[in-house]
Design a protein around this motif. Structure first.
Motif, PDB file in Angstrom:
ATOM      1  N   VAL A   1     -19.657  23.459  36.543  1.00  0.00           N
ATOM      2  CA  VAL A   1     -19.522  23.956  35.172  1.00  0.00           C
ATOM      3  C   VAL A   1     -19.096  22.819  34.256  1.00  0.00           C
ATOM      4  O   VAL A   1     -19.620  22.658  33.136  1.00  0.00           O
ATOM      5  CB  VAL A   1     -18.526  25.142  35.115  1.00  0.00           C
ATOM      6  CG1 VAL A   1     -18.155  25.484  33.682  1.00  0.00           C
ATOM      7  CG2 VAL A   1     -19.097  26.350  35.837  1.00  0.00           C
ATOM      8  N   LEU A   2     -18.147  21.998  34.676  1.00  0.00           N
ATOM      9  CA  LEU A   2     -17.679  20.860  33.875  1.00  0.00           C
ATOM     10  C   LEU A   2     -18.812  19.867  33.620  1.00  0.00           C
ATOM     11  O   LEU A   2     -19.012  19.405  32.486  1.00  0.00           O
ATOM     12  CB  LEU A   2     -16.500  20.168  34.570  1.00  0.00           C
ATOM     13  CG  LEU A   2     -15.916  18.966  33.842  1.00  0.00           C
ATOM     14  CD1 LEU A   2     -15.313  19.399  32.496  1.00  0.00           C
ATOM     15  CD2 LEU A   2     -14.882  18.277  34.697  1.00  0.00           C
ATOM     16  N   VAL A   3     -19.579  19.546  34.648  1.00  0.00           N
ATOM     17  CA  VAL A   3     -20.710  18.629  34.501  1.00  0.00           C
ATOM     18  C   VAL A   3     -21.751  19.232  33.554  1.00  0.00           C
ATOM     19  O   VAL A   3     -22.307  18.542  32.686  1.00  0.00           O
ATOM     20  CB  VAL A   3     -21.327  18.285  35.873  1.00  0.00           C
ATOM     21  CG1 VAL A   3     -22.665  17.576  35.716  1.00  0.00           C
ATOM     22  CG2 VAL A   3     -20.373  17.433  36.685  1.00  0.00           C
ATOM     23  N   GLY A   4     -22.005  20.535  33.671  1.00  0.00           N
ATOM     24  CA  GLY A   4     -22.944  21.203  32.772  1.00  0.00           C
ATOM     25  C   GLY A   4     -22.479  21.141  31.328  1.00  0.00           C
ATOM     26  O   GLY A   4     -23.273  20.914  30.403  1.00  0.00           O
ATOM     27  N   MET A   5     -21.173  21.346  31.099  1.00  0.00           N
ATOM     28  CA  MET A   5     -20.632  21.284  29.740  1.00  0.00           C
ATOM     29  C   MET A   5     -20.728  19.864  29.190  1.00  0.00           C
ATOM     30  O   MET A   5     -21.060  19.670  28.014  1.00  0.00           O
ATOM     31  CB  MET A   5     -19.179  21.787  29.728  1.00  0.00           C
ATOM     32  CG  MET A   5     -19.091  23.290  29.927  1.00  0.00           C
ATOM     33  SD  MET A   5     -17.425  23.988  30.129  1.00  0.00           S
ATOM     34  CE  MET A   5     -16.454  23.147  28.955  1.00  0.00           C
ATOM     35  N   LEU A   6     -20.445  18.865  30.025  1.00  0.00           N
ATOM     36  CA  LEU A   6     -20.561  17.466  29.583  1.00  0.00           C
ATOM     37  C   LEU A   6     -22.011  17.122  29.240  1.00  0.00           C
ATOM     38  O   LEU A   6     -22.277  16.438  28.253  1.00  0.00           O
ATOM     39  CB  LEU A   6     -20.024  16.516  30.656  1.00  0.00           C
ATOM     40  CG  LEU A   6     -18.508  16.443  30.800  1.00  0.00           C
ATOM     41  CD1 LEU A   6     -18.132  15.562  31.986  1.00  0.00           C
ATOM     42  CD2 LEU A   6     -17.873  15.912  29.527  1.00  0.00           C
ATOM     43  N   CYS A   7     -22.956  17.606  30.038  1.00  0.00           N
ATOM     44  CA  CYS A   7     -24.375  17.354  29.752  1.00  0.00           C
ATOM     45  C   CYS A   7     -24.788  18.026  28.440  1.00  0.00           C
ATOM     46  O   CYS A   7     -25.529  17.440  27.646  1.00  0.00           O
ATOM     47  CB  CYS A   7     -25.246  17.860  30.899  1.00  0.00           C
ATOM     48  SG  CYS A   7     -25.138  16.832  32.375  1.00  0.00           S
ATOM     49  N   THR A   8     -24.311  19.227  28.190  1.00  0.00           N
ATOM     50  CA  THR A   8     -24.613  19.930  26.941  1.00  0.00           C
ATOM     51  C   THR A   8     -24.031  19.180  25.748  1.00  0.00           C
ATOM     52  O   THR A   8     -24.694  19.002  24.722  1.00  0.00           O
ATOM     53  CB  THR A   8     -24.075  21.379  27.005  1.00  0.00           C
ATOM     54  OG1 THR A   8     -24.629  22.036  28.144  1.00  0.00           O
ATOM     55  CG2 THR A   8     -24.414  22.146  25.736  1.00  0.00           C
ATOM     56  N   LEU A   9     -22.778  18.735  25.869  1.00  0.00           N
ATOM     57  CA  LEU A   9     -22.144  17.948  24.801  1.00  0.00           C
ATOM     58  C   LEU A   9     -22.922  16.660  24.551  1.00  0.00           C
ATOM     59  O   LEU A   9     -23.166  16.283  23.398  1.00  0.00           O
ATOM     60  CB  LEU A   9     -20.689  17.630  25.161  1.00  0.00           C
ATOM     61  CG  LEU A   9     -19.920  16.775  24.166  1.00  0.00           C
ATOM     62  CD1 LEU A   9     -19.784  17.504  22.829  1.00  0.00           C
ATOM     63  CD2 LEU A   9     -18.560  16.397  24.714  1.00  0.00           C
ATOM     64  N   ASN A  10     -23.330  15.989  25.616  1.00  0.00           N
ATOM     65  CA  ASN A  10     -24.105  14.755  25.498  1.00  0.00           C
ATOM     66  C   ASN A  10     -25.427  15.028  24.770  1.00  0.00           C
ATOM     67  O   ASN A  10     -25.838  14.254  23.896  1.00  0.00           O
ATOM     68  CB  ASN A  10     -24.361  14.165  26.884  1.00  0.00           C
ATOM     69  CG  ASN A  10     -25.039  12.815  26.814  1.00  0.00           C
ATOM     70  OD1 ASN A  10     -24.863  12.068  25.854  1.00  0.00           O
ATOM     71  ND2 ASN A  10     -25.827  12.491  27.830  1.00  0.00           N
ATOM     72  N   LEU A  11     -26.092  16.133  25.092  1.00  0.00           N
ATOM     73  CA  LEU A  11     -27.348  16.489  24.451  1.00  0.00           C
ATOM     74  C   LEU A  11     -27.145  16.751  22.957  1.00  0.00           C
ATOM     75  O   LEU A  11     -27.916  16.266  22.119  1.00  0.00           O
ATOM     76  CB  LEU A  11     -27.953  17.726  25.127  1.00  0.00           C
ATOM     77  CG  LEU A  11     -29.266  18.245  24.539  1.00  0.00           C
ATOM     78  CD1 LEU A  11     -30.353  17.192  24.687  1.00  0.00           C
ATOM     79  CD2 LEU A  11     -29.670  19.538  25.220  1.00  0.00           C
TER      80      LEU A  11
END
Length: 180
Positions: A9-19
């Protein structure tokens, strides 16, 4: 297992923020590209075929200088003592001007800025050109539409008597023709 889910979930949130941040940067780059495109669209000097405007000024030696007094091909150089590229281009301009057919009488150099700051440029240019020192909104710069330094142009009289720009970016590394 709960730790693994938390990490995913943390990695997914970081990827979304990066996008989201990447899309924001792309949007800003497009805006800046449009702004730069509009600025670069404005000519920084007269272009080939355009007529040199009227001017009435004097050289540093007090010689009158007017558009209607000029004949033959004329090399115009514009420099500013606060411009680093001008310092780099000045020696090439002086060497190119030395080779001009017609000599000093066919070269006009304008130094834009304070007379004290321009002294070094004036000394070097006086050997090969009629030199004018003027403010940024001076007669020479206005007549040739100068908005960037250094600028080097070549103008000649047309058959109808108009003084027009024949080269709006003189390549100073190229030798001049010595045709009669």
């Amino acid at each position: 297992m709960p730790v693994l889910i938390a990490v995913v979930v943390l990695v997914g949130m970081l990827c979304t923020l990066n996008l989201v941040l990447t899309l924001g940067v792309i949007k800003r780059l497009r805006e800046h590209t449009e702004i730069l495109g509009s600025v670069q669209g404005d000519p920084v000097r007269l272009e080939v075929g355009q007529e040199v405007g009227e001017f009435d000024t004097s050289t540093i030696l007090g010689e009158p200088l007017m558009r209607d007094l000029l004949s033959g091909p004329i090399l115009f150089g514009f420099f500013s003592p606060t411009c680093e590229p001008c310092r780099d281009k000045l020696p090439r301009f002086v060497e190119y001007a030395r080779q001009q057919p017609g000599g000093r009488s066919s070269v006009i150099a304008t130094v834009v800025g304070d007379a004290d700051a321009a002294a070094e440029f004036v000394t070097e240019l006086s050997q090969v050109a009629h030199v004018v020192v003027e403010d940024p909104e001076g007669a020479m710069g206005t007549a040739l539409g100068i908005r960037a330094f250094p600028s080097v142009l070549q103008a000649e009289r047309e058959t109808d008597g108009r003084l027009v720009v024949v080269d709006d970016d003189v390549a100073l590394g190229r030798p001049t023709s010595l045709s009669a």
